[in-house]
Design a protein around this motif. Structure first.
Motif, short mmCIF file in Angstrom:
data_model
loop_
_atom_site.label_atom_id
_atom_site.label_comp_id
_atom_site.label_asym_id
_atom_site.label_seq_id
_atom_site.Cartn_x
_atom_site.Cartn_y
_atom_site.Cartn_z
N PRO A 88 0.79 -1.24 0.00
CA PRO A 88 0.00 0.00 0.00
C PRO A 88 0.81 1.28 0.00
CG PRO A 88 -0.93 -1.58 1.55
CD PRO A 88 0.39 -2.13 1.11
N ASP A 94 -2.43 -0.45 -5.07
CA ASP A 94 -2.31 -1.22 -3.82
C ASP A 94 -2.82 -0.40 -2.64
OD1 ASP A 94 -1.14 -3.02 -5.49
OD2 ASP A 94 0.74 -3.19 -4.39
N TYR A 95 -2.59 0.92 -2.70
CA TYR A 95 -3.08 1.79 -1.62
C TYR A 95 -4.61 1.73 -1.54
CZ TYR A 95 -4.08 5.92 1.15
OH TYR A 95 -4.55 6.77 2.12
N GLY A 98 -5.51 -1.39 0.09
CA GLY A 98 -5.20 -1.27 1.52
C GLY A 98 -6.29 -0.54 2.28
N SER A 105 0.09 0.17 6.18
CA SER A 105 1.00 0.64 5.14
C SER A 105 2.39 0.74 5.73
CB SER A 105 0.56 2.01 4.61
OG SER A 105 -0.65 1.91 3.89
#
Length: 685
Positions: A88, A94-95, A98, A105
């Motif tokens: 993330p 990906d963040y 997340g 993170s």
């Protein structure tokens, strides 16, 4: 800017041990150094290849951190192994995952591109050195399934030309969803009109998918963010430090001085001050009801580029409805973007932009401006070339030379010629017709077309036709009435050209007549159109064709302009404009006849034949030879067409329009041959 380039790299297949089992889940990645920031593995819920991993946990290679396996349809089942490592802190997508699944993170990078303490044994090593080392370590640990050559697009910094690294950081955001509603509605219903309208689609896309605005910028200039951090955690926001301190006192329970507040070092996004521009330029933020903003707001027109529709245009519209409950302008005109010959946007970094000062030295400011405007239709990009500015300079020269010609005439109280009377009457209608056309084009924001209309009016109708019709004979004066009418036309033309070519038009307008101190063409009203005589204009187009026909014969037969000619006419002909034809063709007579002279050279306009008797003006033998050569060529061409049409397979299989075109060629060739033979017979007597 981030420039994406294709890079030849590697695709690494890493083995993540499944917790509590001897099996492995394999992940394909181009950035193995980021595994230290992994906080989950993601699989597609409907992928049978990875179904055995549902509900399990896996162990990150080398660092042995246990992470969960999550399921999301974002994963591409066809790419790699179907397993996706989720990092993330270092990937935008990906963040988002997340946030959706409440994953932690882990930021593994320092600001200088080295790994921090979360990189464990690789701490303080450069990211690319880690990539080389971790490949060796994974292979040594038996955790590298395989490595493949792989080409992918990598984001590079436009300024430094190095690969960028996505990195999580603390930023300030402005919530935008409520701002967007009125701004979208009032563009859709044309309260604010876009020109060209196609840019509504771009605007709609941005506004319907609006995200919160990251207003933080890590710069050492600009407006400071008015947020102040408290010594024991938390923050307050205030227009000034004193107001922020008062807020802080009301929420903390410990002793606090104003010097204990630490203002955030970030500056506001440049567009944050720009979005308030229509209001702040009239001091409407500090004094919302001052007389300037009450008079000038909303503005009529905004002229800008389509590349900042969202960054500036949309945000100004949003701020207008938020802070004044009104549109900030009524129309938005989008210019094209100037690009170089190979289509790249001009920029300082690419060094592909010409120096405007040098261009102005070479072509003049008006030449550069006019050349660019002529080829810049609204919303369409312009491929820049120096020849555009050269065309502008040539037009400047044309205007200047026309002015010198007119101002060089001697004026006397002499009789006005019939040709001049006709010319003034015709051009009066012609200029009014163009004025109406330009007004219509301005209302539609088609500026380049408006310039082209005035360009043609000046170059073709005024310079090439009107001035030739009224020009006095060599060393003879012009009559006062014609001269005053010509100055009046010149005045109107300069006013029509002024928005496009401000410098030469101001200079010549000042020199056209004696002006009062402080007078300027800039503050003159545009000329108004009079009644347009369409019949006169249409009739004059036929006159132009007659004159062009006679001039073509002079050119073809090498007859000097000083030689007077006779014009014979067979068929219907209006005599109203004979004075003009006589003058511009240097004729001694115009005669309607039943049949043209035997040695005459003729041309047709409609059903009327116009002929110039050659007499001793041409070499008969040479002319007969030319025509015989043309007959020989046409007969050869005729044979090839007849051969094609005599081929049954061609006639049956070719498209009907192709066959018809060949038959037309046959008819045209036969007609030309007959006409040439008739002319030869006439010349032989």
């Amino acid at each position: 800017e981030v420039i994406h380039k294709e890079v030849n790299g590697k695709l690494y297949y890493l083995r993540y041990k499944v917790e509590g089992e001897e099996s492995f889940a394999v992940v394909a990645t181009t950035r193995p150094e980021t595994i230290m920031g992994d906080t989950a593995m993601c699989i597609h819920p409907d992928n049978p290849k990875t179904a055995h991993l549902k509900g399990k946990k896996v162990i990150v290679p080398i660092i042995n951190r246990v992470i969960p396996v999550i399921e999301d349809e974002y994963v591409d089942m066809e790419f790699g192994t179907g397993c996706l490592k989720v990092t993330p802190a270092h990937d935008v997508n990906d963040y988002v995952l997340g946030e959706k699944y409440n994953l932690p993170s882990i930021d593994i990078f320092n600001d200088n591109g080295t790994l921090n303490e979360h990189g464990e044994m690789y701490a303080n090593m450069d990211r690319f050195d880690v990539r080389k080392q971790i490949e060796k370590d994974l292979e040594a640990a038996g955790l590298m399934e395989k490595v493949e050559a792989y080409t992918n697009k990598v984001g590079f910094s436009e300024r430094t030309d190095v690969p960028i690294e996505p990195k999580l950081s603390m930023q300030w955001f402005l919530k935008m969803s409520e701002f967007a509603k009125s701004a979208l509605e009032n563009v859709e219903n044309d309260t604010i009109k876009f020109h060209p309208e196609k840019y509504k689609n771009t605007y709609r896309y941005w506004m319907e998918n609006i995200k919160d605005w990251n207003i933080s910028r890590q710069l050492w200039w600009g407006h400071r963010i008015p947020a102040y951090f408290l010594p024991e955690g938390g923050f307050v926001v205030g227009e000034t430090k004193e107001l922020a301190y008062q807020k802080a006192l009301s929420i903390v329970s410990y002793p606090l001085s104003i010097d204990d507040l630490r203002q955030d070092e970030d500056a506001l996004d440049t567009w944050f001050s720009s979005w308030l521009w229509p209001i702040s330029v009239f001091d409407g933020i500090n004094h919302p009801d001052n007389k300037d903003i009450s008079y000038y707001y909303p503005t009529s027109d905004l002229v800008t580029g389509p590349d900042i529709i969202f960054f500036w245009v949309a945000r100004m519209i949003m701020s207008g409805y938020e802070y004044r409950q009104q549109p900030c302008f009524r129309n938005v005109y989008f210019t094209g973007i100037v690009r170089d010959k190979i289509g790249r946007k001009m920029s300082k970094q690419l060094g592909n932009s010409p120096d405007p000062i040098e261009l102005m030295k070479k072509f003049g400011a008006d030449g550069v401006r006019m050349g660019m405007l002529l080829t810049a239709p609204a919303g369409n990009d312009l491929l820049y070339d120096d020849s555009l500015c050269e065309q502008g300079r040539n037009f400047n020269n044309k205007i200047w030379n026309a002015f010198r010609l007119v101002k060089g005439w001697e004026v006397a109280d002499v009789q006005q010629s019939e040709a001049a009377k006709i010319a003034i009457e015709w051009f009066d209608s012609q200029i009014s017709k163009t004025m109406l056309e330009v007004d219509d084009l301005f209302s539609k924001y088609r500026l380049s077309e408006a310039l082209m209309a005035v360009y043609k009016l000046f170059w073709d109708e005024f310079s090439s036709w009107y001035l030739e019709m009224v020009k006095p004979a060599y060393q003879k004066p012009i009559d006062r009435a014609t001269y005053q009418a010509t100055l009046g036309f010149f005045d109107s033309l300069l006013k029509m050209l002024h928005p496009f070519m401000p410098f030469i038009t101001e200079e010549l307008w000042q020199a056209l007549e004696v002006r009062q101190p402080g007078e300027s063409i800039m503050i003159q009203l545009m000329p108004k159109a009079k009644q347009v005589d369409e019949k006169l204009i249409a009739s004059f187009e036929k006159v132009k064709e007659i004159i062009a026909g006679v001039r073509t014969i002079r050119l073809q037969k090498n007859i000097p302009n000083k030689e007077t000619l006779s014009l014979q006419i067979t068929g219907a002909h209006a005599t109203d404009y004979d004075a003009v034809i006589n003058k511009l063709c240097n004729l001694e007579s115009i005669e309607v006849v039943d049949a043209k002279s035997a040695n005459a050279v003729a041309f047709l306009i409609g059903t009327t034949e116009y002929a110039i008797p050659m007499g001793n003006l041409m070499n008969v033998e040479e002319e007969i030879k030319k025509m015989q050569d043309e007959i020989n060529y046409l007969e050869g061409f005729l044979q090839s067409v007849m051969k094609k049409l005599g081929n049954e397979r061609f006639v049956q299989n070719a498209k009907p329009e192709i066959v018809e075109n060949e038959r037309k060629k046959l008819d045209d060739a036969e007609s030309k041959i007959a006409s040439l033979k008739e002319s030869i017979a006439g010349l032989k007597g």
